[in-house]
Design an enzyme around this catalytic site. Structure first.
Site, PDB file in Angstrom:
ATOM      1  N   THR A   1       9.772   2.915  -1.456  1.00 19.63           N
ATOM      2  CA  THR A   1      10.575   1.814  -1.977  1.00 19.63           C
ATOM      3  C   THR A   1       9.811   0.532  -1.629  1.00 19.63           C
ATOM      4  OG1 THR A   1      11.828   1.613   0.086  1.00 19.63           O
ATOM      5  CG2 THR A   1      12.759   3.057  -1.596  1.00 19.63           C
TER       6      THR A   1
ATOM      7  N   THR B   1      15.602   4.017  -9.548  1.00 18.37           N
ATOM      8  CA  THR B   1      15.713   2.583  -9.254  1.00 18.37           C
ATOM      9  C   THR B   1      16.088   1.774 -10.489  1.00 18.37           C
ATOM     10  OG1 THR B   1      14.487   0.721  -8.288  1.00 18.37           O
ATOM     11  CG2 THR B   1      13.280   2.103  -9.798  1.00 18.37           C
TER      12      THR B   1
ATOM     13  N   GLY C   1       6.616  -2.231  -6.016  1.00 22.80           N
ATOM     14  CA  GLY C   1       6.053  -1.135  -6.795  1.00 22.80           C
ATOM     15  C   GLY C   1       4.631  -1.389  -7.247  1.00 22.80           C
TER      16      GLY C   1
ATOM     17  N   VAL D   1       7.506  -1.656 -15.789  1.00 22.40           N
ATOM     18  CA  VAL D   1       7.704  -0.353 -15.152  1.00 22.40           C
ATOM     19  C   VAL D   1       7.121  -0.432 -13.753  1.00 22.40           C
ATOM     20  CG1 VAL D   1       7.070   2.092 -15.232  1.00 22.40           C
ATOM     21  CG2 VAL D   1       7.663   0.888 -17.352  1.00 22.40           C
ATOM     22  N   GLY D   2       7.892  -0.004 -12.784  1.00 22.38           N
ATOM     23  CA  GLY D   2       7.409  -0.021 -11.398  1.00 22.38           C
ATOM     24  C   GLY D   2       6.757   1.299 -11.030  1.00 22.38           C
ATOM     25  N   ASP D   3       6.686   1.542  -9.737  1.00 23.10           N
ATOM     26  CA  ASP D   3       6.048   2.766  -9.247  1.00 23.10           C
ATOM     27  C   ASP D   3       6.961   3.983  -9.308  1.00 23.10           C
ATOM     28  OD1 ASP D   3       7.670   1.431  -7.293  1.00 23.10           O
ATOM     29  OD2 ASP D   3       6.822   2.711  -5.732  1.00 23.10           O
TER      30      ASP D   3
HETATM   31  N1  GLY Z   1       9.660   0.253  -5.944  1.00 19.55           N
HETATM   32  C1  GLY Z   1      10.521  -0.107  -6.990  1.00 19.55           C
HETATM   33  C2  GLY Z   1       9.921  -0.990  -7.973  1.00 19.55           C
HETATM   34  O1  GLY Z   1       9.027  -1.762  -7.662  1.00 19.55           O
HETATM   35  O2  GLY Z   1      10.335  -0.952  -9.111  1.00 19.55           O
END
Ligand code: GLY
Length: 351
Positions: A254, A221, A257, A232-234
């Protein structure tokens, strides 16, 4: 000899390995081969090209991890997908920062990079973290240096389209700052945020089962559009944005995150499947958990429901699959080994 053992011998013989005595094979390989019947691949709604490529490779003998990475590379390379790789929407300073992780079921290994700049295919770098280091996650400048050391070419990931979207966001954030959208001499209160302002949390996840019955997955992503640099996301966090257990199944996500980071959502989907829930039910139950844990008023609608969406995609060892989201709307891509199609995610709420 049990029926399944006899079936295995029949299949092994058909596959040209009949000369090898089953008793000489480790049990794990026997069980992998027995389940080696039906390759499948699942992905987010932007993943039709990814599942198509993944199944094509699996059919020619690829390991599931090679296949899913090659699948998502197509979307990472696509300038028209503004949620992944090249062409992804940038951070608040106009710089594209990417997150990605891979998980390999048969060896239960994982690798990830976060907040990496200038590298179009972070999923390939994540894989090298898994294969060529003793670490699982490398971030920021360290991730870029690691990619350079492995010969990755740096390039500007900000397309003109993404730059213009970012500029529109920046110029319309406030009437009190110095960034002004196009205006006339008579306009007042220039730069008020216009609604709805779409903040992209799109991403691609892809999971697959290969001909040996092994399961692997990847999530990649550009993360939340206009994020604070370094956010930083998930997606690169094992257990949050993806998880895989070769004996159970895989899951990925998705959407928002932050909700997955505080709920360890993807590992929860896999653990629910281990308890016997179907992939779809496991995904739905994690959506419920996120909604129950959503305590902050700023993240709730007036009726108390989450004002964001999170989507999950899961497959189990038998090749059963499902997708679910908190809110109705998202689709997921699924390839059953014969053809790819887009399907509706199950959901908790409909607006
Ligand atoms: N799920 C993607 C993000 O939050 O970065």
């Amino acid at each position: 000899m049990s029926t399944t053992r006899r079936e295995f011998l029949k299949r092994a013989s058909a596959a040209g390995v009949g000369a090898l005595a089953v008793s000489a094979l480790p049990e794990s390989i026997i069980s992998q081969t027995q389940s080696a019947v039906k390759p499948v691949a699942i992905s987010s709604g932007n993943g039709i090209p990814a599942v198509t490529k993944a199944i094509e490779l699996i059919r020619s003998g690829s390991d599931a991890l090679d296949a899913v990475i090659a699948g998502v590379n197509i979307v990472e390379d696509d300038p028209n997908d503004t949620s992944v790789g090249y062409g992804g929407l940038p951070n608040e300073e106009g710089v594209v920062e990417l997150d990605a992780a891979v998980m390999h079921g048969p060896t239960h290994r994982a690798g990830a990079v976060a907040s990496i700049r200038n590298i179009k295919n972070p999923s390939k770098v994540a894989r090298l973290v898994m294969e060529r280091t003793d670490h699982v996650l490398i971030v920021g400048e360290g991730a870029l240096r690691f990619a350079r050391a492995h010969g990755f070419v740096e390039e500007n990931l900000l397309t003109d389209r993404a730059r213009q979207e970012w500029l529109k966001w920046k110029e319309n954030l406030s009437t009190k700052d110095d960034w002004l959208p196009p205006h006339t001499p008579d306009d007042k209160d220039i730069g008020a945020m216009f609604e709805p302002f779409f903040r992209n949390t799109g991403t691609i996840h892809c999971g697959a089962i290969d001909l040996k019955g092994n399961i692997s997955c990847v999530t990649t992503t550009s993360g939340l559009a206009y994020k604070i640099p370094g956010r930083v996301g998930d997606s690169p966090i094992i257990g949050a944005g993806l998880y895989c257990d070769n004996e159970v199944g895989s899951a990925g996500s998705t959407g928002r995150g932050e909700a997955n980071l505080i709920n360890c959502s993807s590992v929860m989907v896999v653990e629910f499947m281990r308890q016997g829930k179907s992939p779809e039910q496991a995904c739905l139950d994690v959506c419920k958990r996120i909604a129950e844990h959503n305590t902050m008023r700023r993240l709730k609608r007036d009726d108390g429901k989450p004002d964001f969406n999170v989507n999950f995609y899961a497959i189990n060892k038998k090749g059963e699959f499902g997708g679910a989201a908190i809110w109705h709307g998202p689709k997921f891509a699924f390839h059953d080994g014969t053809s790819a199609r887009l399907l509706d995610c199950a959901y908790l709420y409909k607006k």
